[in-house]
Design an enzyme around this catalytic site. Structure first.
Site, PDB file in Angstrom:
ATOM      1  N   ARG A  56       3.431 -11.946 -32.768  1.00 56.74           N
ATOM      2  CA  ARG A  56       2.221 -11.871 -31.948  1.00 56.74           C
ATOM      3  C   ARG A  56       1.110 -11.190 -32.735  1.00 56.74           C
ATOM      4  O   ARG A  56       1.339 -10.468 -33.687  1.00 56.74           O
ATOM      5  CB  ARG A  56       2.483 -11.135 -30.644  1.00 56.74           C
ATOM      6  N   HIS A  63      -2.049   0.814 -29.311  1.00 56.61           N
ATOM      7  CA  HIS A  63      -1.412   2.118 -29.052  1.00 56.61           C
ATOM      8  C   HIS A  63      -1.660   2.606 -27.629  1.00 56.61           C
ATOM      9  O   HIS A  63      -1.805   3.809 -27.392  1.00 56.61           O
ATOM     10  CB  HIS A  63      -1.903   3.182 -30.055  1.00 56.61           C
ATOM     11  N   ASP A 205       5.104  -5.949 -27.500  1.00 55.52           N
ATOM     12  CA  ASP A 205       5.570  -6.950 -28.471  1.00 55.52           C
ATOM     13  C   ASP A 205       6.624  -7.860 -27.856  1.00 55.52           C
ATOM     14  O   ASP A 205       6.598  -9.084 -28.030  1.00 55.52           O
ATOM     15  CB  ASP A 205       6.149  -6.254 -29.712  1.00 55.52           C
ATOM     16  N   GLN A 248       5.585   0.287 -42.418  1.00 57.22           N
ATOM     17  CA  GLN A 248       7.016   0.550 -42.179  1.00 57.22           C
ATOM     18  C   GLN A 248       7.155   1.470 -40.970  1.00 57.22           C
ATOM     19  O   GLN A 248       7.388   2.665 -41.086  1.00 57.22           O
ATOM     20  CB  GLN A 248       7.653   1.141 -43.430  1.00 57.22           C
ATOM     21  N   LYS A 249       7.008   0.837 -39.793  1.00 57.94           N
ATOM     22  CA  LYS A 249       6.916   1.589 -38.541  1.00 57.94           C
ATOM     23  C   LYS A 249       8.130   2.496 -38.307  1.00 57.94           C
ATOM     24  O   LYS A 249       7.992   3.656 -37.938  1.00 57.94           O
ATOM     25  CB  LYS A 249       6.771   0.582 -37.387  1.00 57.94           C
TER      26      LYS A 249
END
Length: 491
Positions: A56, A63, A205, A248-249
């Site tokens: 998506r 946030h 998401d 890199q969450k």
């Protein structure tokens, strides 16, 4: 007619309803043929069925999902497809990938195993069994599963490759066990599953990946999860561009993503106390900034406004708070306030200060922009005026993400600037930030020219340095229309 979130995942016997026609359908047919062939090659058998779930792009509303606020994403055509079959009498989960760089993983077929949840497929496997058990569904003894994955959502891009993987895995497992839950159940379930990877996901998401419809963006609301179609104005197109800085969450969660979740929680508790709640009451009742909106709006109303940011300006100082300052206000130690949750404790261990004013100001202003976006789409303005206003809202959103929420990075800032200088009506970071992608609103008639200009001004030097290959550019810079959501294929 049933609401979108109350129907189950559609089951198709051909690819056309999902992939349309022309080159997109041809590409999908090739991918499914390769996937079937790989499955046969690895497991010496044909798959029982296929499940797919898309990535998506979030158009606006960054946030704020984990703060209880609505967001406005659309699905993109890039997706993850899972081929799967059951193996009765076996006790292994064998997971392979079309991409040769991923070696085959093997796990025991045990939903009760103590697992670190390090693999997105296992997230879904364990989550499905726990949920089925809670609904009184008897799945019998665990059986083996053979799985091959084909994902083309770029990883670390902010386009939700992880959600596409978790959702397609969950749907494949669910379907191979003969179940099909409502979309709202799946959205909630997959969100909870992904939290086991270690990020405190808000649910956007997974919701858009499962609920998306071709031709529509979706206003996603939470508690409960529901989706409202948003038809975008004619004459505009969204162009997605990867900054090539990987987001890199899960790796940086303690200092970035989860840090912001904790800051928002602390900001909401302090606002509650300053607006008249007892500290113990605020700690027990206030979980998100949306919980405090009513009191903040009431405070603003006494001053002739309806903007909750007025309360933020009055009661949260702009200078960063120390842990000691917060503990003095709330009369409790921070680990206790956060229920000694491991991901939150990791944040506390890494943090030296907390910017509560800035985080709350972003969340409240961004929540308003989401509804401003939707209201603009349905206004009586001309399409040209709508596009201009939507672009302005996207630009305001980026400023807030960059300055107040501090989730941008130098590459994203450069890419946004290049995009605006070359015809974007609006451009902003999309996804968690700290790398990943931008999304630009561009007049449809100028998309080709815009893409050529961005390629030259942003990517050319990176191509010359070998950061990205010229032939791979279409993976990193592309226009996208709203695409379809999750689906099951039986053929």
């Amino acid at each position: 007619m049933a609401k979108q979130e109350e129907v189950s995942v559609p089951i198709f016997s051909s690819l056309d309803p999902v992939y349309g026609e022309g080159s997109q359908l041809d590409e999908a047919k090739t991918r499914f043929d390769v996937l079937k062939s790989k499955f046969n090659q690895v497991f010496d058998a044909a798959p029982q069925l296929f499940a797919r779930s898309p990535g998506r792009v979030n158009l606006i509303g960054e946030h704020i999902d984990y703060e209880g606020y609505s967001v406005l994403p659309m699905a993109i055509r890039q997706d993850t497809i899972i081929a799967i079959r059951k193996r009765e009498g076996q006790n292994q989960l064998r997971i392979a990938n079309v991409n040769e760089k991923y070696t085959m993983c093997t796990y025991p077929a045990d939903p009760d195993q103590n697992h670190k949840w390090g693999h997105y497929f296992i997230c879904a496997y364990k989550g499905f069994h726990e949920y089925a058990k809670s609904k009184g569904i008897n799945l019998g003894s665990p059986v083996g599963l053979d799985v091959v994955v084909d994902g083309i959502v770029p990883t670390g891009s902010g386009l939700s490759s992880s959600a596409a993987f978790v959702c397609s895995s969950m749907i494949a497992i669910m379907s191979v066990f003969g179940e099909n839950f409502e979309k709202k159940e799946l959205a909630q379930l997959t969100c909870e599953c992904e939290r086991h990877i270690g990020t405190q996901s808000g649910g956007m998401d997974q919701a858009i990946s499962i609920m998306a419809k071709t031709g529509f963006a979706e206003l996603i609301d939470f508690n409960p999860v529901r989706a409202t179609d948003v038809k975008l104005p004619d004459g505009g197109s969204f162009v997605i561009a990867h900054s090539l800085a990987e987001s890199q969450k899960a790796v940086t969660a303690a200092t970035n993503y989860n840090n912001r979740v904790v800051e928002c929680r602390l900001a909401s508790i302090i606002l509650g106390i300053k607006l008249g709640m007892e500290p113990k009451e605020a700690i027990s009742k206030v979980k998100t900034l949306s919980d405090m909106e009513g009191l903040c709006v009431s405070f603003a109303g006494d001053r002739g406004s309806s903007d909750p940011v007025l309360a933020v300006k009055e009661y949260l100082k702009e200078e960063p708070y120390t842990a000691e300052e917060i503990e003095k206000i709330v009369e409790e130690k921070l680990p206790s306030i956060l229920n000694n949750d491991p991901t939150s404790l990791a944040v506390l261990n890494a943090a030296t200060h907390f910017k509560l004013h800035q985080r709350a100001a972003h969340v409240y202003s961004e929540a308003r922009r989401v509804h401003g976006f939707k209201d603009t789409v349905y206004s009586n303005l001309s399409d040209e005026e709508k596009l201009k206003k939507l672009g302005d809202l996207m630009n305001d959103s980026h400023y807030s993400c960059s300055v107040l929420y501090e989730c941008s990075c130098p590459e994203l800032e450069e890419l946004v600037q290049v995009s605006r200088e070359n015809g974007a009506l609006g451009a902003r970071l999309t996804g968690a930030g700290w790398g990943g992608c931008t999304v630009s609103l561009v007049k449809e008639s100028g998309v080709s020219q815009f893409i050529a200009a961005v390629k030259e001004k942003y990517y050319r030097k990176r191509i010359e340095k070998g950061v990205v290959k010229e032939e791979d550019m279409e993976l990193y810079l592309f226009a996208s229309k709203p695409s379809s959501g999750a689906a099951i294929f039986n053929f």
